[in-house]
Design a protein around this motif. Sequence first.
Motif, PDB file in Angstrom:
ATOM      1  N   ASP A  86       0.648  -1.312  -0.024  1.00 45.58           N
ATOM      2  CA  ASP A  86       0.112  -0.064  -0.096  1.00 45.58           C
ATOM      3  C   ASP A  86       0.963   1.105   0.063  1.00 45.58           C
ATOM      4  O   ASP A  86       0.325   2.376   0.401  1.00 45.58           O
ATOM      5  CB  ASP A  86      -0.908   0.190   1.069  1.00 45.58           C
ATOM      6  CG  ASP A  86      -1.936  -1.139   1.336  1.00 45.58           C
ATOM      7  OD1 ASP A  86      -2.281  -1.379   0.039  1.00 45.58           O
ATOM      8  OD2 ASP A  86      -2.141  -1.675   2.177  1.00 45.58           O
ATOM      9  N   LEU A  87       1.980   1.242  -0.518  1.00 52.38           N
ATOM     10  CA  LEU A  87       2.969   2.349  -0.433  1.00 52.38           C
ATOM     11  C   LEU A  87       2.592   3.330  -1.095  1.00 52.38           C
ATOM     12  O   LEU A  87       2.690   4.781  -0.916  1.00 52.38           O
ATOM     13  CB  LEU A  87       4.299   1.687  -0.934  1.00 52.38           C
ATOM     14  CG  LEU A  87       5.021   0.963  -0.029  1.00 52.38           C
ATOM     15  CD1 LEU A  87       6.271   0.371  -0.673  1.00 52.38           C
ATOM     16  CD2 LEU A  87       5.481   1.533   1.532  1.00 52.38           C
ATOM     17  N   ALA A  88       1.895   3.351  -2.419  1.00 51.36           N
ATOM     18  CA  ALA A  88       1.365   4.270  -2.946  1.00 51.36           C
ATOM     19  C   ALA A  88       0.316   5.256  -2.274  1.00 51.36           C
ATOM     20  O   ALA A  88       0.225   6.623  -2.719  1.00 51.36           O
ATOM     21  CB  ALA A  88       0.574   3.839  -4.299  1.00 51.36           C
ATOM     22  N   ARG A  89      -0.120   4.896  -1.286  1.00 48.14           N
ATOM     23  CA  ARG A  89      -1.113   5.927  -0.641  1.00 48.14           C
ATOM     24  C   ARG A  89      -0.433   6.332   0.681  1.00 48.14           C
ATOM     25  O   ARG A  89      -0.984   6.661   1.600  1.00 48.14           O
ATOM     26  CB  ARG A  89      -2.535   5.069  -0.143  1.00 48.14           C
ATOM     27  CG  ARG A  89      -3.163   4.556  -1.465  1.00 48.14           C
ATOM     28  CD  ARG A  89      -4.379   4.306  -1.057  1.00 48.14           C
ATOM     29  NE  ARG A  89      -4.650   3.038  -0.400  1.00 48.14           N
ATOM     30  CZ  ARG A  89      -4.476   1.866  -0.968  1.00 48.14           C
ATOM     31  NH1 ARG A  89      -4.532   1.665  -2.145  1.00 48.14           N
ATOM     32  NH2 ARG A  89      -4.414   0.494  -0.128  1.00 48.14           N
ATOM     33  N   THR A  90       1.031   6.195   0.683  1.00 51.69           N
ATOM     34  CA  THR A  90       1.507   6.799   1.845  1.00 51.69           C
ATOM     35  C   THR A  90       2.643   7.946   1.622  1.00 51.69           C
ATOM     36  O   THR A  90       2.742   8.268   0.568  1.00 51.69           O
ATOM     37  CB  THR A  90       2.357   5.737   2.766  1.00 51.69           C
ATOM     38  OG1 THR A  90       3.730   5.474   1.839  1.00 51.69           O
ATOM     39  CG2 THR A  90       1.824   4.127   2.608  1.00 51.69           C
ATOM     40  N   GLY A  91       2.858   8.480   2.676  1.00 55.74           N
ATOM     41  CA  GLY A  91       3.863   9.584   2.439  1.00 55.74           C
ATOM     42  C   GLY A  91       4.919   9.546   3.581  1.00 55.74           C
ATOM     43  O   GLY A  91       4.739   8.812   4.510  1.00 55.74           O
ATOM     44  N   PRO A  92       5.885  10.450   3.386  1.00 48.38           N
ATOM     45  CA  PRO A  92       7.070  10.135   4.488  1.00 48.38           C
ATOM     46  C   PRO A  92       6.902  10.723   5.676  1.00 48.38           C
ATOM     47  O   PRO A  92       8.085  11.010   6.409  1.00 48.38           O
ATOM     48  CB  PRO A  92       8.233  10.608   3.546  1.00 48.38           C
ATOM     49  CG  PRO A  92       7.495  11.742   2.781  1.00 48.38           C
ATOM     50  CD  PRO A  92       6.231  11.297   2.423  1.00 48.38           C
ATOM     51  N   GLU A  93       6.021  11.559   6.010  1.00 45.74           N
ATOM     52  CA  GLU A  93       5.952  12.349   7.067  1.00 45.74           C
ATOM     53  C   GLU A  93       6.264  11.779   8.351  1.00 45.74           C
ATOM     54  O   GLU A  93       6.781  12.333   9.148  1.00 45.74           O
ATOM     55  CB  GLU A  93       4.461  13.354   7.254  1.00 45.74           C
ATOM     56  CG  GLU A  93       4.023  13.497   6.149  1.00 45.74           C
ATOM     57  CD  GLU A  93       3.280  12.846   4.927  1.00 45.74           C
ATOM     58  OE1 GLU A  93       3.149  11.569   5.231  1.00 45.74           O
ATOM     59  OE2 GLU A  93       2.880  13.291   3.713  1.00 45.74           O
ATOM     60  N   SER A  94       5.886  10.761   8.795  1.00 45.22           N
ATOM     61  CA  SER A  94       6.295  10.119   9.955  1.00 45.22           C
ATOM     62  C   SER A  94       7.696   9.871  10.130  1.00 45.22           C
ATOM     63  O   SER A  94       8.240   9.841  11.229  1.00 45.22           O
ATOM     64  CB  SER A  94       5.402   8.654  10.140  1.00 45.22           C
ATOM     65  OG  SER A  94       4.202   8.654  10.120  1.00 45.22           O
ATOM     66  N   LEU A  95       8.296   9.628   9.134  1.00 42.90           N
ATOM     67  CA  LEU A  95      10.121   9.697   9.314  1.00 42.90           C
ATOM     68  C   LEU A  95      10.491  10.812   9.876  1.00 42.90           C
ATOM     69  O   LEU A  95      11.275  10.643  10.897  1.00 42.90           O
ATOM     70  CB  LEU A  95      10.664   9.342   7.939  1.00 42.90           C
ATOM     71  CG  LEU A  95      10.960   7.915   7.464  1.00 42.90           C
ATOM     72  CD1 LEU A  95       9.312   7.379   7.012  1.00 42.90           C
ATOM     73  CD2 LEU A  95      11.777   7.889   6.440  1.00 42.90           C
ATOM     74  N   GLU A  96      10.217  12.014   9.722  1.00 49.38           N
ATOM     75  CA  GLU A  96      10.607  13.156  10.248  1.00 49.38           C
ATOM     76  C   GLU A  96      10.089  13.298  11.460  1.00 49.38           C
ATOM     77  O   GLU A  96      10.509  13.913  12.263  1.00 49.38           O
ATOM     78  CB  GLU A  96      10.334  14.418   9.283  1.00 49.38           C
ATOM     79  CG  GLU A  96      11.194  15.652   9.559  1.00 49.38           C
ATOM     80  CD  GLU A  96      12.519  15.224   9.461  1.00 49.38           C
ATOM     81  OE1 GLU A  96      13.212  15.907  10.424  1.00 49.38           O
ATOM     82  OE2 GLU A  96      13.111  14.900   8.594  1.00 49.38           O
ATOM     83  N   GLU A  97       8.719  13.248  11.613  1.00 48.87           N
ATOM     84  CA  GLU A  97       7.932  13.397  12.918  1.00 48.87           C
ATOM     85  C   GLU A  97       8.529  12.567  13.892  1.00 48.87           C
ATOM     86  O   GLU A  97       8.759  13.102  15.027  1.00 48.87           O
ATOM     87  CB  GLU A  97       6.518  13.240  12.864  1.00 48.87           C
ATOM     88  CG  GLU A  97       5.692  14.160  11.991  1.00 48.87           C
ATOM     89  CD  GLU A  97       4.272  13.550  11.642  1.00 48.87           C
ATOM     90  OE1 GLU A  97       3.892  12.703  12.260  1.00 48.87           O
ATOM     91  OE2 GLU A  97       3.484  14.273  10.836  1.00 48.87           O
ATOM     92  N   HIS A  98       9.278  11.406  13.850  1.00 49.74           N
ATOM     93  CA  HIS A  98       9.614  10.596  14.684  1.00 49.74           C
ATOM     94  C   HIS A  98      10.992  10.341  14.713  1.00 49.74           C
ATOM     95  O   HIS A  98      11.628   9.216  15.142  1.00 49.74           O
ATOM     96  CB  HIS A  98       8.724   9.151  14.484  1.00 49.74           C
ATOM     97  CG  HIS A  98       7.145   9.152  14.964  1.00 49.74           C
ATOM     98  ND1 HIS A  98       6.930   9.453  16.218  1.00 49.74           N
ATOM     99  CD2 HIS A  98       6.123   8.975  14.097  1.00 49.74           C
ATOM    100  CE1 HIS A  98       5.697   9.324  16.021  1.00 49.74           C
ATOM    101  NE2 HIS A  98       5.125   9.069  14.963  1.00 49.74           N
ATOM    102  N   ARG A  99      11.836  11.190  14.072  1.00 46.14           N
ATOM    103  CA  ARG A  99      13.124  11.086  14.195  1.00 46.14           C
ATOM    104  C   ARG A  99      13.868  11.030  15.337  1.00 46.14           C
ATOM    105  O   ARG A  99      14.554   9.908  15.512  1.00 46.14           O
ATOM    106  CB  ARG A  99      13.642  12.421  13.402  1.00 46.14           C
ATOM    107  CG  ARG A  99      15.268  12.384  13.267  1.00 46.14           C
ATOM    108  CD  ARG A  99      15.796  13.751  12.891  1.00 46.14           C
ATOM    109  NE  ARG A  99      15.547  13.995  11.499  1.00 46.14           N
ATOM    110  CZ  ARG A  99      16.346  13.559  10.414  1.00 46.14           C
ATOM    111  NH1 ARG A  99      17.610  13.012  10.526  1.00 46.14           N
ATOM    112  NH2 ARG A  99      16.039  13.898   9.063  1.00 46.14           N
ATOM    113  N   LEU A 100      13.367  11.676  16.336  1.00 50.53           N
ATOM    114  CA  LEU A 100      14.053  11.650  17.620  1.00 50.53           C
ATOM    115  C   LEU A 100      12.953  10.917  18.841  1.00 50.53           C
ATOM    116  O   LEU A 100      13.201  11.104  19.997  1.00 50.53           O
ATOM    117  CB  LEU A 100      14.564  12.887  18.145  1.00 50.53           C
ATOM    118  CG  LEU A 100      15.433  13.433  17.391  1.00 50.53           C
ATOM    119  CD1 LEU A 100      16.005  14.805  17.963  1.00 50.53           C
ATOM    120  CD2 LEU A 100      16.872  12.628  17.242  1.00 50.53           C
ATOM    121  N   THR A 101      11.876  10.378  18.328  1.00 47.01           N
ATOM    122  CA  THR A 101      10.893   9.815  19.365  1.00 47.01           C
ATOM    123  C   THR A 101      11.661   8.659  19.811  1.00 47.01           C
ATOM    124  O   THR A 101      12.444   7.705  19.242  1.00 47.01           O
ATOM    125  CB  THR A 101       9.593   9.272  18.266  1.00 47.01           C
ATOM    126  OG1 THR A 101       9.201  10.264  17.899  1.00 47.01           O
ATOM    127  CG2 THR A 101       8.894   8.480  19.409  1.00 47.01           C
TER     128      THR A 101
END
Length: 372
Positions: free
Chosen positions: A130-145
Amino acid sequence: MKSTLDTAALDAAVDSVHRAGIPGLFAEVRDGDAIWRGAAGVADLATGRPVTADLRHRVGSITKTFTAAAVLRQVEDGRIGLDAPVGRYLPELVPGERGEAITVRMLLNHTSGLAEYLPYAYPSLKAFPDLARTGPESLEEHRLTRFDPVDLIGMGVGALATGAPGSTPGLYSNTNYLLLARLLEEVTGSTAEDCITRDVIERAGLRDTAFPTGPSIEEPHARLYEAWFGMIDPPRDHSVQDMSWVGPSASLTSTVSDLNRFYRLLLAGEIVAPSSLAQMRRTVRVVSQEGRTIEYGLGLHPMEGAGQDAFWGHGGTVWGGGALAMTRADGRRQLAVAVNLQRWNRLDSSGRPQPHPIDAALGRLYRVALLG
């Protein structure tokens, strides 16, 4: 026996991967006592600093072989039963009938039926295909989570099962290896990282392999560029990342030289006993994260072929980085390679990654390195 290392061909192969689009890569190939180390491209796009073959690198799921070896050493010492139910040790994490049905072996070879927790930890990163319906936002949001491993395990255990315990094909899932890390802690009284360091890393005499103590990689290292299937353009540096999102299932940093030493000693029966190594090489069918059906053992899988001609090892990816380490069954021929770009493939309308020149160039490098 005469070496079959073609150094000119290896130099050309790594350069071809760089020219195909990887910012930088480095590798070590061994044939008996003959060693070739090579690198091409840059470690830092901003400064143009070149990559070198001695850099430290996040090696992702190659960590799973180390974790599996640590578990098997506890099996050898009688603290863990390989075919014992995980509920015997961790009833609060895998309770009830599932805890009784899922064995330690099933966690190691990904036939537990436990789902992958990543889509729940990173909500915008839905699982393949289902990658076509995703975006990369979580990578940046959780960089230091800072993720709690118990919470991550709960996400995987609480999700819909992917199959009955022990059924094949299994499904590759990081949930299994986070549970194995908790199992090591339960039976040893130390952290999984300390147990793996003591029983595997130090036993193998690895000088540049370690679990992270913070979000940064110990120098020297290359920056790691994540493209997320063309949705991050230009690719973004993710070399600073809190690795608690995978923990002892995929967070090791190492060098290509250390990886080759580790797998050479492992396949020689010097990290775990020969009987344990035989268990590690008993494979079942497993669906990989890329959706391919592969043969998988206990933290170890063959690249192709069988018997003495098989190459055994593991690959790994993190945000921005990838690595592969493969060693022939007789220990003579080896490859370890690291790249500092990930998810370079664009997606078609159905969300399937499309071929890229990098794929073909890496295939050529593997053939030259492993087959001579």
